[in-house]
Enzyme design. Sequence first.
Site, PDB file in Angstrom:
ATOM      1  N   SER A 139       0.817  -1.221   0.000  1.00  0.00           N
ATOM      2  CA  SER A 139       0.000   0.000   0.000  1.00  0.00           C
ATOM      3  C   SER A 139       0.846   1.265   0.000  1.00  0.00           C
ATOM      4  O   SER A 139       1.947   1.290   0.555  1.00  0.00           O
ATOM      5  CB  SER A 139      -0.873   0.011   1.252  1.00  0.00           C
ATOM      6  OG  SER A 139      -1.541   1.245   1.379  1.00  0.00           O
ATOM      7  N   TYR A 160      -1.710   0.208  10.187  1.00  0.00           N
ATOM      8  CA  TYR A 160      -1.959  -0.399   8.867  1.00  0.00           C
ATOM      9  C   TYR A 160      -0.736  -0.224   7.963  1.00  0.00           C
ATOM     10  O   TYR A 160      -0.225  -1.187   7.394  1.00  0.00           O
ATOM     11  CB  TYR A 160      -3.198   0.250   8.240  1.00  0.00           C
ATOM     12  CG  TYR A 160      -3.415  -0.131   6.794  1.00  0.00           C
ATOM     13  CD1 TYR A 160      -4.017  -1.335   6.447  1.00  0.00           C
ATOM     14  CD2 TYR A 160      -3.011   0.727   5.753  1.00  0.00           C
ATOM     15  CE1 TYR A 160      -4.216  -1.683   5.118  1.00  0.00           C
ATOM     16  CE2 TYR A 160      -3.208   0.390   4.424  1.00  0.00           C
ATOM     17  CZ  TYR A 160      -3.808  -0.818   4.107  1.00  0.00           C
ATOM     18  OH  TYR A 160      -3.989  -1.162   2.793  1.00  0.00           O
ATOM     19  N   LYS A 199     -17.457  -1.636   0.949  1.00  0.00           N
ATOM     20  CA  LYS A 199     -16.462  -1.226   1.950  1.00  0.00           C
ATOM     21  C   LYS A 199     -17.030  -0.109   2.837  1.00  0.00           C
ATOM     22  O   LYS A 199     -16.323   0.459   3.673  1.00  0.00           O
ATOM     23  CB  LYS A 199     -15.182  -0.746   1.262  1.00  0.00           C
ATOM     24  CG  LYS A 199     -14.404  -1.867   0.602  1.00  0.00           C
ATOM     25  CD  LYS A 199     -13.184  -1.351  -0.128  1.00  0.00           C
ATOM     26  CE  LYS A 199     -12.126  -0.872   0.835  1.00  0.00           C
ATOM     27  NZ  LYS A 199     -10.901  -0.415   0.144  1.00  0.00           N
ATOM     28  N   GLU A 223     -11.699  22.056   3.942  1.00  0.00           N
ATOM     29  CA  GLU A 223     -11.145  23.353   3.513  1.00  0.00           C
ATOM     30  C   GLU A 223      -9.781  23.119   2.869  1.00  0.00           C
ATOM     31  O   GLU A 223      -8.999  22.298   3.345  1.00  0.00           O
ATOM     32  CB  GLU A 223     -10.995  24.278   4.727  1.00  0.00           C
ATOM     33  CG  GLU A 223     -12.323  24.846   5.172  1.00  0.00           C
ATOM     34  CD  GLU A 223     -12.317  25.370   6.613  1.00  0.00           C
ATOM     35  OE1 GLU A 223     -11.287  25.247   7.303  1.00  0.00           O
ATOM     36  OE2 GLU A 223     -13.366  25.884   7.032  1.00  0.00           O
ATOM     37  N   TYR A 292      -2.912  13.154   8.286  1.00  0.00           N
ATOM     38  CA  TYR A 292      -3.601  13.043   7.009  1.00  0.00           C
ATOM     39  C   TYR A 292      -2.583  13.192   5.895  1.00  0.00           C
ATOM     40  O   TYR A 292      -1.690  14.037   5.974  1.00  0.00           O
ATOM     41  CB  TYR A 292      -4.615  14.203   6.948  1.00  0.00           C
ATOM     42  CG  TYR A 292      -5.683  14.054   5.912  1.00  0.00           C
ATOM     43  CD1 TYR A 292      -6.726  13.161   6.097  1.00  0.00           C
ATOM     44  CD2 TYR A 292      -5.660  14.825   4.754  1.00  0.00           C
ATOM     45  CE1 TYR A 292      -7.715  13.030   5.150  1.00  0.00           C
ATOM     46  CE2 TYR A 292      -6.652  14.699   3.801  1.00  0.00           C
ATOM     47  CZ  TYR A 292      -7.674  13.802   4.010  1.00  0.00           C
ATOM     48  OH  TYR A 292      -8.655  13.676   3.072  1.00  0.00           O
TER      49      TYR A 292
HETATM   50  N1  LIG Z   1      -8.567  -0.115  -2.087  1.00  0.00           N
HETATM   51  C1  LIG Z   1      -7.463   0.605  -1.913  1.00  0.00           C
HETATM   52  O1  LIG Z   1      -7.448   1.830  -2.168  1.00  0.00           O
HETATM   53  C2  LIG Z   1      -6.188  -0.047  -1.432  1.00  0.00           C
HETATM   54  C3  LIG Z   1      -5.020   0.729  -1.383  1.00  0.00           C
HETATM   55  C4  LIG Z   1      -3.841   0.139  -0.951  1.00  0.00           C
HETATM   56  C5  LIG Z   1      -3.816  -1.194  -0.591  1.00  0.00           C
HETATM   57  N2  LIG Z   1      -4.965  -1.925  -0.614  1.00  0.00           N
HETATM   58  C6  LIG Z   1      -4.880  -3.347  -0.225  1.00  0.00           C
HETATM   59  O2  LIG Z   1      -5.455  -4.130  -1.247  1.00  0.00           O
HETATM   60  C7  LIG Z   1      -6.046  -5.302  -0.703  1.00  0.00           C
HETATM   61  C8  LIG Z   1      -7.493  -5.387  -1.136  1.00  0.00           C
HETATM   62  O3  LIG Z   1      -8.168  -4.231  -0.651  1.00  0.00           O
HETATM   63  P1  LIG Z   1      -9.677  -3.911  -0.982  1.00  0.00           P
HETATM   64  O4  LIG Z   1      -9.776  -2.454  -1.220  1.00  0.00           O
HETATM   65  O5  LIG Z   1     -10.173  -4.865  -1.976  1.00  0.00           O
HETATM   66  O6  LIG Z   1     -10.324  -4.184   0.463  1.00  0.00           O
HETATM   67  P2  LIG Z   1     -11.499  -5.145   0.929  1.00  0.00           P
HETATM   68  O7  LIG Z   1     -11.657  -4.933   2.375  1.00  0.00           O
HETATM   69  O8  LIG Z   1     -12.688  -4.966   0.035  1.00  0.00           O
HETATM   70  O9  LIG Z   1     -10.893  -6.599   0.646  1.00  0.00           O
HETATM   71  C9  LIG Z   1     -10.194  -7.333   1.622  1.00  0.00           C
HETATM   72  C10 LIG Z   1     -10.881  -8.680   1.774  1.00  0.00           C
HETATM   73  O10 LIG Z   1     -10.156  -9.459   2.726  1.00  0.00           O
HETATM   74  C11 LIG Z   1     -11.090 -10.184   3.500  1.00  0.00           C
HETATM   75  N3  LIG Z   1     -10.472 -10.509   4.788  1.00  0.00           N
HETATM   76  C12 LIG Z   1     -10.207  -9.664   5.807  1.00  0.00           C
HETATM   77  N4  LIG Z   1      -9.664 -10.330   6.835  1.00  0.00           N
HETATM   78  C13 LIG Z   1      -9.578 -11.637   6.441  1.00  0.00           C
HETATM   79  C14 LIG Z   1      -9.101 -12.817   7.069  1.00  0.00           C
HETATM   80  N5  LIG Z   1      -8.600 -12.797   8.300  1.00  0.00           N
HETATM   81  N6  LIG Z   1      -9.171 -13.984   6.384  1.00  0.00           N
HETATM   82  C15 LIG Z   1      -9.699 -14.030   5.131  1.00  0.00           C
HETATM   83  N7  LIG Z   1     -10.162 -12.927   4.484  1.00  0.00           N
HETATM   84  C16 LIG Z   1     -10.098 -11.752   5.149  1.00  0.00           C
HETATM   85  C17 LIG Z   1     -12.279  -9.272   3.643  1.00  0.00           C
HETATM   86  O11 LIG Z   1     -13.480  -9.980   3.939  1.00  0.00           O
HETATM   87  C18 LIG Z   1     -12.322  -8.593   2.281  1.00  0.00           C
HETATM   88  O12 LIG Z   1     -13.190  -9.273   1.397  1.00  0.00           O
HETATM   89  C19 LIG Z   1      -5.850  -5.212   0.806  1.00  0.00           C
HETATM   90  O13 LIG Z   1      -4.694  -5.924   1.152  1.00  0.00           O
HETATM   91  C20 LIG Z   1      -5.642  -3.728   1.036  1.00  0.00           C
HETATM   92  O14 LIG Z   1      -4.890  -3.484   2.207  1.00  0.00           O
HETATM   93  C21 LIG Z   1      -6.146  -1.384  -1.035  1.00  0.00           C
END
Ligand SMILES: NC(=O)c1ccc[n+]([C@@H]2O[C@H](COP(=O)([O-])OP(=O)(O)OC[C@H]3O[C@@H](n4cnc5c(N)ncnc54)[C@H](O)[C@@H]3O)[C@@H](O)[C@H]2O)c1
Length: 337
Positions: A139, A160, A199, A223, A292
Amino acid sequence: MKYTNINFNNKTILITGGAGFIGSNLAFYFQNNYPDATIVVFDKFRNNETFSNGNLKSFGHYKNLLGFNGIIISGDITNTDDLKDLEISYKFDYIFHEAAISDTTVAEQDVMMSTNVNAYENLLKIAIKHNSNMIYASSAATYGDSNRFEVGYEQPNNAYGFSKVMMDNITTKYLKQNLNISIVGLKYFNVYGQKEFYKNSTASMVVQFGHQILKGLTPKLFEGSDKIVRDFIYIEDIIQANIKACSPKKSGIYNVGTSKARSFEDIVNILQKELNIDNGKEYIPNPFVGQYQFFTQANIDTTKEYLGYEPKYSLEDGIKEYIPNIIEIYKTEVKGK
Ligand SMILES: NC(=O)c1ccc[n+]([C@@H]2O[C@H](COP(=O)([O-])OP(=O)(O)OC[C@H]3O[C@@H](n4cnc5c(N)ncnc54)[C@H](O)[C@@H]3O)[C@@H](O)[C@H]2O)c1
């Protein structure tokens, strides 16, 4: 669109977090382009449990997978029995590891580390045993207080972001061994697009502003929002990066963004234009000053060089493609509820 010459038909693909935003998009990418692939979605799915911040403990939702005809396993990546079952029941060719606590505001550090860090290493051990290439989600939150968005300049400022740095450190350690698999960590910047709605309040501001505007509300911006800029990346470019990461020129950790920072004000302007609704804008004080990210912008030089990744969507293009889904979800999930 196919982003590689690899033929995934007859391959077995694990997608952890496959009921979430990015994981479910990946599942459909494979289903649509490679109908003979075996796609295994492993996810904890949601129940009504919440963290101390009031948000759900996991966001996986069956509605993200409506129409999916692969294999679904409800399980927990922190449960070693669940992982053992996966290890003995399948032989994976590729593992896309998206499961995580994706909510950057979660305060429970114990669960954050066991879910994001320790479970990743256990999955990596399965990847090594199965000889499967590993592609995992890191991330931009790893950069935190840093103003240099290049691998090696991480400065996380929450649990995180720290957990994702630890995943990257594990990767670096394993890559020092002579492995037969490739490992690629993708540092996603701010992702938006289809299937993020479940989400809830952690979904991108694109869908949140979109629904505020459709409700007839005046979008509320902090702002100085014209100067709060981030690298917003459309889901289709995230899919491209994941697919290209299956055959990297070099294993490693790479940024995935557009390399162009845009403001929250831009998001509202584009949405108002595309929806053809102008309810004005309201400016409110920013309660998060000090904790932030005011500026993020991915340096994607190495991502281009070693993955062959080239972002295709400007903020305008991404929002334009996303608009019909924003409207559809508004009609089915928001209006009147
Ligand atoms: N969306 C973004 O902007 C963004 C940015 C940077 C990194 N990420 C990373 O990308 C990945 C996917 O993110 P996303 O936006 O799809 O989020 P999301 O929360 O929709 O997807 C994560 C999934 O992991 C599952 N999960 C959580 N804990 C679990 C566990 N203990 N065992 C099994 N499943 C579990 C959740 O049910 C969920 O479906 C994550 O690793 C997140 O940290 C996302």
